[in-house]
Design a protein around this motif. Sequence first.
Motif, PDB file in Angstrom:
ATOM      1  N   ARG A   1      46.521  48.901  34.793  1.00 62.47           N
ATOM      2  CA  ARG A   1      45.963  47.746  35.276  1.00 62.47           C
ATOM      3  C   ARG A   1      44.622  47.952  36.087  1.00 62.47           C
ATOM      4  O   ARG A   1      43.407  47.286  35.653  1.00 62.47           O
TER       5      ARG A   1
ATOM      6  N   PRO B  36      51.268  39.890  32.698  1.00 62.44           N
ATOM      7  CA  PRO B  36      49.986  39.282  32.406  1.00 62.44           C
ATOM      8  C   PRO B  36      49.048  40.270  31.460  1.00 62.44           C
ATOM      9  O   PRO B  36      49.456  41.625  31.116  1.00 62.44           O
ATOM     10  N   ALA B  37      48.419  39.870  30.880  1.00 64.12           N
ATOM     11  CA  ALA B  37      47.400  40.479  30.052  1.00 64.12           C
ATOM     12  C   ALA B  37      46.366  41.297  30.671  1.00 64.12           C
ATOM     13  O   ALA B  37      45.782  40.831  31.752  1.00 64.12           O
ATOM     14  N   ALA B  38      45.886  42.415  30.087  1.00 66.90           N
ATOM     15  CA  ALA B  38      44.898  43.327  30.796  1.00 66.90           C
ATOM     16  C   ALA B  38      43.857  42.525  31.167  1.00 66.90           C
ATOM     17  O   ALA B  38      43.011  42.883  32.118  1.00 66.90           O
ATOM     18  N   HIS B  39      43.268  41.745  30.047  1.00 63.44           N
ATOM     19  CA  HIS B  39      41.861  40.913  30.293  1.00 63.44           C
ATOM     20  C   HIS B  39      42.396  39.472  30.598  1.00 63.44           C
ATOM     21  O   HIS B  39      41.140  38.616  30.627  1.00 63.44           O
TER      22      HIS B  39
ATOM     23  N   ASN C  62      45.506  39.899  34.522  1.00 60.24           N
ATOM     24  CA  ASN C  62      44.988  40.963  35.317  1.00 60.24           C
ATOM     25  C   ASN C  62      43.554  40.945  35.845  1.00 60.24           C
ATOM     26  O   ASN C  62      43.074  41.622  36.600  1.00 60.24           O
TER      27      ASN C  62
ATOM     28  N   ASP D 289      43.166  33.784  29.172  1.00 59.53           N
ATOM     29  CA  ASP D 289      43.018  34.474  27.693  1.00 59.53           C
ATOM     30  C   ASP D 289      43.628  33.177  26.729  1.00 59.53           C
ATOM     31  O   ASP D 289      43.993  32.195  27.161  1.00 59.53           O
TER      32      ASP D 289
ATOM     33  N   CYS E  61      52.738  43.190  36.617  1.00 60.35           N
ATOM     34  CA  CYS E  61      51.261  44.042  36.157  1.00 60.35           C
ATOM     35  C   CYS E  61      51.303  44.035  34.718  1.00 60.35           C
ATOM     36  O   CYS E  61      52.343  44.012  34.119  1.00 60.35           O
ATOM     37  N   ALA E  62      49.975  44.173  34.344  1.00 64.47           N
ATOM     38  CA  ALA E  62      49.732  44.446  32.920  1.00 64.47           C
ATOM     39  C   ALA E  62      49.978  45.586  32.352  1.00 64.47           C
ATOM     40  O   ALA E  62      49.691  46.694  33.022  1.00 64.47           O
TER      41      ALA E  62
ATOM     42  N   ASN F 268      51.165  45.543  25.926  1.00 64.46           N
ATOM     43  CA  ASN F 268      51.775  44.518  26.294  1.00 64.46           C
ATOM     44  C   ASN F 268      53.294  44.876  26.202  1.00 64.46           C
ATOM     45  O   ASN F 268      54.043  43.904  25.881  1.00 64.46           O
TER      46      ASN F 268
END
Length: 250
Positions: free
Chosen positions: A34, A72-75, A78, A87, A128-129, A133
């Motif tokens: 993350r 959550p998605a990283a971008h 997160n 997203d 957490c991302a 995924n």
Amino acid sequence: MTYPEERAAAAHDLAALGTALTDCRSCPRLVEWREEAARVKRRAFADWDYWARPVPGFGPTDARMLLVGLAPAAHGGNRTGRMFTGDRAGDVLVEALHALGLASRPHSVHRGDGLELRGVRCTAPVHCAPPANKPTPGERDTCRPWLARELELLRPTVRGIVALGAFGWQAVLPVLRAAGWTVPRPRPAFGHGARVLLPHSGDGPELTLHGCYHVSQQNTFTGKLTPAMLREVLGAAAEEAGIPLGRHRK
């Protein structure tokens, strides 16, 4: 006790739970990922100050329906610090909720965009991302106390759960069983449109678990999950949970 077990148990309400959760660093691989995503960033988000912490649940504290995703998605989450925000997956979900009168606006862009959910709360088994995924079983289990406590705090009002994807379905079943709901044996299998009525072994309310394909781009871009399919499951689950729909399903 681990940090999640101790801090989740001590949270007296959902706000306190969210505050405690955002300080968690219990899974080294997820912490590294993350924070790396926040350093590297995507070009489109180069000017963003990423959240880069665990993302708490989002929605009213007296929700009658709980949406359980994956992580959550990283971008996405997160970056923005809010579940299903920033997203395409979040856009698809919130568009469907808005069409049913369960969200105040059709898009989920950032924490300060004014989005409000009606009767519905969003959360995830992993906060957490994760890389690609894909959380590990160990990371899912480490994060479980947060989901368990969130469900416990929602118990006075929650009457339905929609699991968005097989991961969420499989993650929430042991939490429900531990909280006193009777889960059939063998465990019910995930499927889009699956519905399982779960009586409580004590004085708790009945709860209905619904299955829905995840709102991932892989599912929505290929047509495995269409907007109509998503609205149908969310609408049926909301009505069964006692949330009147503000608009007609199309």
